[in-house]
Design a protein around this motif. Structure first.
Motif, PDB file in Angstrom:
ATOM      1  N   ALA A   1       0.831  -1.213   0.000  1.00 36.79           N
ATOM      2  CA  ALA A   1       0.000   0.000   0.000  1.00 36.79           C
ATOM      3  C   ALA A   1       0.863   1.259   0.000  1.00 36.79           C
ATOM      4  CB  ALA A   1      -0.947  -0.001   1.191  1.00 36.79           C
ATOM      5  N   TYR A   2       1.903   1.292   0.840  1.00 38.08           N
ATOM      6  CA  TYR A   2       2.718   2.518   0.861  1.00 38.08           C
ATOM      7  C   TYR A   2       3.536   2.652  -0.414  1.00 38.08           C
ATOM      8  CZ  TYR A   2       7.288   0.475   2.397  1.00 38.08           C
ATOM      9  OH  TYR A   2       8.479  -0.198   2.482  1.00 38.08           O
ATOM     10  N   ARG A   3       3.944   1.528  -1.015  1.00 48.18           N
ATOM     11  CA  ARG A   3       4.654   1.603  -2.299  1.00 48.18           C
ATOM     12  C   ARG A   3       3.742   2.117  -3.411  1.00 48.18           C
ATOM     13  NH1 ARG A   3       7.939  -4.178  -1.971  1.00 48.18           N
ATOM     14  NH2 ARG A   3       9.612  -3.447  -0.591  1.00 48.18           N
ATOM     15  N   LYS A   4       2.498   1.676  -3.382  1.00 49.46           N
ATOM     16  CA  LYS A   4       1.538   2.154  -4.372  1.00 49.46           C
ATOM     17  C   LYS A   4       1.296   3.646  -4.221  1.00 49.46           C
ATOM     18  CE  LYS A   4      -3.220   1.500  -5.979  1.00 49.46           C
ATOM     19  NZ  LYS A   4      -4.511   0.795  -5.727  1.00 49.46           N
ATOM     20  N   ASP A   5       1.196   4.121  -2.985  1.00 48.64           N
ATOM     21  CA  ASP A   5       0.960   5.548  -2.751  1.00 48.64           C
ATOM     22  C   ASP A   5       2.157   6.402  -3.133  1.00 48.64           C
ATOM     23  OD1 ASP A   5      -1.670   5.363  -1.874  1.00 48.64           O
ATOM     24  OD2 ASP A   5      -1.098   4.957   0.187  1.00 48.64           O
ATOM     25  N   LEU A   6       3.350   5.804  -3.188  1.00 49.84           N
ATOM     26  CA  LEU A   6       4.529   6.538  -3.639  1.00 49.84           C
ATOM     27  C   LEU A   6       4.601   6.622  -5.159  1.00 49.84           C
ATOM     28  CD1 LEU A   6       7.314   5.269  -1.188  1.00 49.84           C
ATOM     29  CD2 LEU A   6       6.244   7.524  -1.233  1.00 49.84           C
TER      30      LEU A   6
ATOM     31  N   SER B   1       6.172  16.359   3.265  1.00 50.01           N
ATOM     32  CA  SER B   1       5.362  16.248   4.492  1.00 50.01           C
ATOM     33  C   SER B   1       5.359  14.824   5.017  1.00 50.01           C
ATOM     34  CB  SER B   1       3.924  16.706   4.213  1.00 50.01           C
ATOM     35  OG  SER B   1       3.889  18.055   3.818  1.00 50.01           O
ATOM     36  N   CYS B   2       5.231  13.862   4.103  1.00 53.31           N
ATOM     37  CA  CYS B   2       5.197  12.448   4.491  1.00 53.31           C
ATOM     38  C   CYS B   2       6.511  12.045   5.160  1.00 53.31           C
ATOM     39  CB  CYS B   2       4.947  11.594   3.243  1.00 53.31           C
ATOM     40  SG  CYS B   2       4.600   9.861   3.606  1.00 53.31           S
ATOM     41  N   LYS B   3       7.623  12.480   4.581  1.00 49.17           N
ATOM     42  CA  LYS B   3       8.929  12.168   5.173  1.00 49.17           C
ATOM     43  C   LYS B   3       9.044  12.769   6.572  1.00 49.17           C
ATOM     44  CE  LYS B   3      13.793  13.415   4.701  1.00 49.17           C
ATOM     45  NZ  LYS B   3      14.781  14.190   3.930  1.00 49.17           N
TER      46      LYS B   3
ATOM     47  N   LEU C   1      10.620  -2.261   9.177  1.00 51.10           N
ATOM     48  CA  LEU C   1       9.572  -1.876   8.210  1.00 51.10           C
ATOM     49  C   LEU C   1       9.485  -0.360   8.067  1.00 51.10           C
ATOM     50  CD1 LEU C   1       6.704  -4.328   9.183  1.00 51.10           C
ATOM     51  CD2 LEU C   1       7.642  -4.059   6.894  1.00 51.10           C
ATOM     52  N   MET C   2       9.527   0.356   9.189  1.00 50.46           N
ATOM     53  CA  MET C   2       9.428   1.809   9.145  1.00 50.46           C
ATOM     54  C   MET C   2      10.649   2.429   8.478  1.00 50.46           C
ATOM     55  SD  MET C   2       6.509   2.660  10.371  1.00 50.46           S
ATOM     56  CE  MET C   2       6.689   4.406  10.702  1.00 50.46           C
ATOM     57  N   GLU C   3      11.826   1.875   8.738  1.00 47.54           N
ATOM     58  CA  GLU C   3      13.036   2.398   8.104  1.00 47.54           C
ATOM     59  C   GLU C   3      13.019   2.157   6.593  1.00 47.54           C
ATOM     60  OE1 GLU C   3      16.118   0.493  10.314  1.00 47.54           O
ATOM     61  OE2 GLU C   3      16.308   2.161  11.740  1.00 47.54           O
TER      62      GLU C   3
ATOM     63  N   ALA D   1      12.262   4.500   1.166  1.00 50.16           N
ATOM     64  CA  ALA D   1      11.527   4.577  -0.098  1.00 50.16           C
ATOM     65  C   ALA D   1      11.036   6.002  -0.364  1.00 50.16           C
ATOM     66  CB  ALA D   1      10.346   3.604  -0.074  1.00 50.16           C
ATOM     67  N   ILE D   2      10.561   6.677   0.685  1.00 51.72           N
ATOM     68  CA  ILE D   2      10.108   8.070   0.536  1.00 51.72           C
ATOM     69  C   ILE D   2      11.276   8.962   0.144  1.00 51.72           C
ATOM     70  CG2 ILE D   2       9.129  10.066   1.746  1.00 51.72           C
ATOM     71  CD1 ILE D   2       7.655   8.043   3.576  1.00 51.72           C
ATOM     72  N   GLU D   3      12.412   8.793   0.820  1.00 48.93           N
ATOM     73  CA  GLU D   3      13.585   9.624   0.542  1.00 48.93           C
ATOM     74  C   GLU D   3      14.110   9.395  -0.869  1.00 48.93           C
ATOM     75  OE1 GLU D   3      16.246   8.704   3.735  1.00 48.93           O
ATOM     76  OE2 GLU D   3      15.536  10.373   4.972  1.00 48.93           O
ATOM     77  N   LYS D   4      13.997   8.170  -1.366  1.00 50.67           N
ATOM     78  CA  LYS D   4      14.436   7.872  -2.728  1.00 50.67           C
ATOM     79  C   LYS D   4      13.605   8.659  -3.745  1.00 50.67           C
ATOM     80  CE  LYS D   4      14.945   4.095  -6.045  1.00 50.67           C
ATOM     81  NZ  LYS D   4      14.721   2.645  -6.291  1.00 50.67           N
ATOM     82  N   GLU D   5      12.275   8.636  -3.577  1.00 51.58           N
ATOM     83  CA  GLU D   5      11.403   9.373  -4.491  1.00 51.58           C
ATOM     84  C   GLU D   5      11.648  10.878  -4.389  1.00 51.58           C
ATOM     85  OE1 GLU D   5       9.350   8.119  -6.762  1.00 51.58           O
ATOM     86  OE2 GLU D   5       9.961   6.096  -6.190  1.00 51.58           O
ATOM     87  N   LEU D   6      11.883  11.360  -3.179  1.00 53.14           N
ATOM     88  CA  LEU D   6      12.117  12.789  -2.973  1.00 53.14           C
ATOM     89  C   LEU D   6      13.460  13.214  -3.562  1.00 53.14           C
ATOM     90  CD1 LEU D   6      10.807  15.266  -1.706  1.00 53.14           C
ATOM     91  CD2 LEU D   6      11.896  14.688   0.449  1.00 53.14           C
TER      92      LEU D   6
END
Length: 436
Positions: free
Chosen positions: A152-157, A192-194, A223-225, A230-235
Motif C-alpha cells: 500500500a505505501y509503495r503504491k501511494d509513492l 510532508s510524508c517524510k 519496516l518503518m526504516e 523509499a520516501i527519501e528515494k522518491e524525494l
C-alpha cells in the motif's frame, strides 16, 4: 407521510431500544483476541506505572507506609491477574504484534497530519491526499497484514491518476501548467510524508515497544526504516531534477516553523503577564504580516519550453537563436517519469529522442548502456527502417525532445553536421549490437 412517520417511530422505539441486546446476543460487544491482547498489555503497563507513582507520592507527601502498602497490594494483584489472562490467549504470534504496532503507528501518523494542517504547514488539498494515503495503508494492513502495509505505501509513492492525466495533457496538447501543479503537489506530499513518518518513528515508536515487545519492535523498526528510505528515494529523484524549487519549498517550511515558534513565545509571555494584552495584539498583528511571506507556495517552472530544451542539447548549443527557433518547431518537448518505458523492443520506430536533461538506460542483453544529457537515441529505427532493437527506460525525471519520423529528414537536411553525427553514432551502435 404515514410510511415515513412509521419508519422513524419504529427506528426510535424498536431499533434504538433493542440494539444493545442484539449486539450482546450476536457477540458484537466482545473484543477480538487481538484487542484483548492489546487491552491486557496496556493494563499491565498502566498499573505498573500507577504503582511507581503511588510509591513516589507516599515518599514525597510523607504518608504512612502501611497505607500505601494496602493500595499497592490491590494494584499488584490486578497486574498478576492481567498477566495470567494474557498468557491464556492463544494464536497471538509475533507477526500479529507487528500488525498491532503498525496499526498504532498509522493512527499516530493520521493524527500528526491533522496537527500538521492545523499548524498551517500544509494546505487542505495536500492534507486530504496525505490522509487518503494513510487510510489506504491502514486498509492494506487490515486486509493483508504486513505485506498489505508494504504494498500500500509503495503504491501511494507511485504516480496517481491525476498526475498521469496531467502528463497526458502535456504530451498530446502541449499543456504543461497542470503537470507543473501536480509535480509541485508531489514535492509537498513527499516532503510532508517524510517529516511526519520520521517524527512518528522518533517519538511514537518508543511508546509502542513496551506494548508489542522487543522482538516485534525490531521487525517494526525495520519496516518503518524501509518506508522512510523509499520516501527519501522518491524525494531525492525530484530534488535532482528541480534543485532550486526543492530549496524554496524547504525554506518555506522552515519559515512556517519559525512563525509558529515566534507565536508560541508571544503566547507564553502574555500568559506569564510579561507583556500586556495591547502589546501582545500588536506583536500578533506584525507576525501575521511576516507569515504571509511563507503561506503561498512558490510556482514551479518545469522547464519544458522547446527553445530552452534545444539549447541544452550540445549539438544545437552553438546555433543562432533563429536556427534554434526553427529546430524547436520540429521537436516536441516531453517529460519522462522514473521507470517509464520510452521505447519497447520490437515496436515500430516512429521517432528519435534527444536528452535535454536526465539519464536513460538502454536494456541491452549483454551490458545495459546509459545515456545522459546531450545524447540521443531511437535514430537506428528511422535511418534503417528497423523495429526497436532494445527497451529504453527513464532513470529519474528526464526532459526529452521528440523528433517524429515525418520531420526527421527535414531536420537532417537543414543540419548536415548533425546528420553526419547521427549516421556515425547509428553505425557504431549497429556494430555493437551485431546488426550491421
Amino acid at each position: 407521510g404515514v410510511l415515513v412517520t412509521g419508519f422513524v417511530l419504529f427506528t426510535l422505539l424498536v431499533n434504538a431500544t433493542t440494539i444493545s441486546w442484539v449486539m450482546k446476543i450476536s457477540g458484537l460487544d466482545k473484543l477480538s483476541p487481538f484487542e484483548l491482547a492489546v487491552r491486557n498489555r496496556a493494563t499491565v503497563l498502566s498499573l505498573n506505572h500507577i504503582c511507581e507513582k503511588i510509591d513516589t507520592a507516599t515518599r514525597e507527601h510523607l504518608f504512612e507506609q502501611g497505607l500505601s502498602s494496602e493500595v499497592l497490594k490491590h494494584y499488584h494483584s490486578r497486574v498478576e491477574d492481567t498477566k495470567n489472562k494474557l498468557k491464556s490467549l492463544q494464536g497471538i504470534s509475533e507477526d500479529d504484534w507487528v500488525r498491532i504496532g503498525l496499526a498504532d503507528l498509522c493512527g499516530q501518523e493520521r493524527k500528526a497530519y491533522l496537527k500538521h494542517f492545523a499548524g498551517g504547514y500544509v494546505s487542505s488539498v495536500i492534507v486530504r491526499r496525505l490522509l487518503a494515503n494513510v487510510d489506504d495503508i491502514t486498509d492494506g494492513l487490515k486486509a493483508e497484514g504486513v505485506e498489505g502495509y508494504r504494498s500500500a505505501y509503495r503504491k501511494d509513492l507511485g504516480f496517481s491518476w491525476r498526475f498521469r492525466l496531467a502528463l497526458t495533457l502535456h504530451r498530446r496538447f502541449g499543456y504543461s501548467k497542470l503537470l507543473a501543479l501536480r509535480i509541485a503537489d508531489r514535492f509537498e506530499i513527499l516532503l510532508s510524508c517524510k517529516t511526519i513518518v520520521r517524527d512518528v518513528l522518533l517519538h511514537g515508536f518508543p511508546k509502542v515497544i513496551p506494548l508489542i515487545g522487543d522482538a516485534a519492535g525490531a521487525k517494526l523498526l525495520s519496516l518503518m526504516e524501509d518506508r522512510i528510505q523509499a520516501i527519501e528515494k522518491e524525494l531525492t529523484v525530484l530534488k535532482l531534477q528541480y534543485p532550486e524549487y526543492s530549496g524554496k519549498l524547504q525554506e518555506r517550511y522552515l519559515g512556517r516553523v519559525a512563525v509558529r515558534l515566534e507565536d508560541a513565545e508571544y503566547q507564553e509571555m502574555y500568559e506569564d503577564s510579561v507583556i500586556s494584552k495591547e502589546v501582545f495584539n500588536n506583536l500578533e498583528k506584525e507576525l501575521e504580516a511576516h507569515a504571509d511571506e511563507f503561506i503561498r507556495r512558490p510556482d514551479l517552472d518545469i522547464g519544458l519550453t522547446p527553445e530552452k530544451l534545444v539549447e541544452k542539447v550540445s549539438y544545437f548549443s552553438n546555433l543562432s537563436k533563429e536556427r534554434i527557433g526553427q529546430i524547436a518547431r520540429l521537436l516536441k518537448p516531453r517529460l519522462a517519469i522514473p521507470g517509464e518505458v520510452l521505447v519497447r523492443k520490437g515496436d515500430p520506430a516512429d521517432a528519435m529522442y534527444f536528452i535535454s536533461s536526465g539519464c536513460i538506460e538502454v536494456e541491452l542483453e549483454d551490458n545495459p548502456a546509459h545515456l545522459g544529457t546531450g545524447d540521443f537515441f531511437g535514430e537506428i529505427g528511422l535511418m534503417k527502417d528497423l523495429p526497436r532493437t532494445a527497451n529504453v527506460v527513464a532513470h529519474g525525471y528526464c526532459e526529452l525532445l521528440v523528433l517524429f519520423a515525418p520531420d526527421f529528414l527535414t531536420l537532417l537536411d537543414g543540419n548536415p553536421e548533425l546528420a553526419e553525427t547521427i549516421r556515425s553514432v547509428a553505425q557504431e551502435r549497429l556494430k555493437e549490437d551485431g546488426l550491421l
